[in-house]
Design an enzyme around this catalytic site. Sequence first.
Site, PDB file in Angstrom:
ATOM      1  CB  THR A 104       8.561   0.380   3.547  1.00 48.86           C
ATOM      2  OG1 THR A 104       8.958   0.433   4.922  1.00 48.86           O
ATOM      3  CG2 THR A 104       9.633  -0.342   2.752  1.00 48.86           C
ATOM      4  CB  CYS A 105       4.563   1.257   0.038  1.00 49.14           C
ATOM      5  SG  CYS A 105       4.276  -0.414   0.646  1.00 49.14           S
ATOM      6  CB  ALA A 106       5.605   6.423   0.773  1.00 49.75           C
TER       7      ALA A 106
ATOM      8  CB  SER B 278      -0.906   0.027   1.234  1.00 46.76           C
ATOM      9  OG  SER B 278      -1.583   1.270   1.317  1.00 46.76           O
TER      10      SER B 278
END
Length: 164
Positions: free
Chosen positions: A59-61, A54
């Site tokens: 971390t995804c960002a 997501s």
Amino acid sequence: MATIKFQGNPLHTSGELPTVGSKAPDFTLVNGKLADVTLATYAGKKKVLNIVPSLDTPTCAMSTRKFNEKASKLENTVVLVISADLPFAQCRFCETEGLKDVIPLSTFRSSFADDYGVKLTDTFLAGLTARAIVIIGTDDKVMYTQLVDELAHEPDYETALAAL
């Protein structure tokens, strides 16, 4: 089925990543205009699939920002950021962050997570995708894969991009 971890606790995926050298599984994903896009949409280009759970997590960002930074320097290559987020949220994230060199795509209405073996199948994260990188060549053959062993960790960007 593969086993990864989240904060040290085991998680399982629905399958395995495609094998390097194999033809990439076709996919249908949803873009920000709620239109379906497929593997054929990007025919003739190298494709970096940055698969994340997501965009609403640090971390995804971060991985999306890092791939955006590197994407503009890649010739004949598209960077697809794939998550279970709704297309509206993905577009809002990219707009807010000023990310113009990655293409956000949603697994909404899609069997992508199962087809690529990245669907998380247990714990409260079931239904989201594992963190993975799949690089597909201009011939639609898989050139590189990485299933990140700890969901909270970033992928190995340099090794992935070196495969291009």
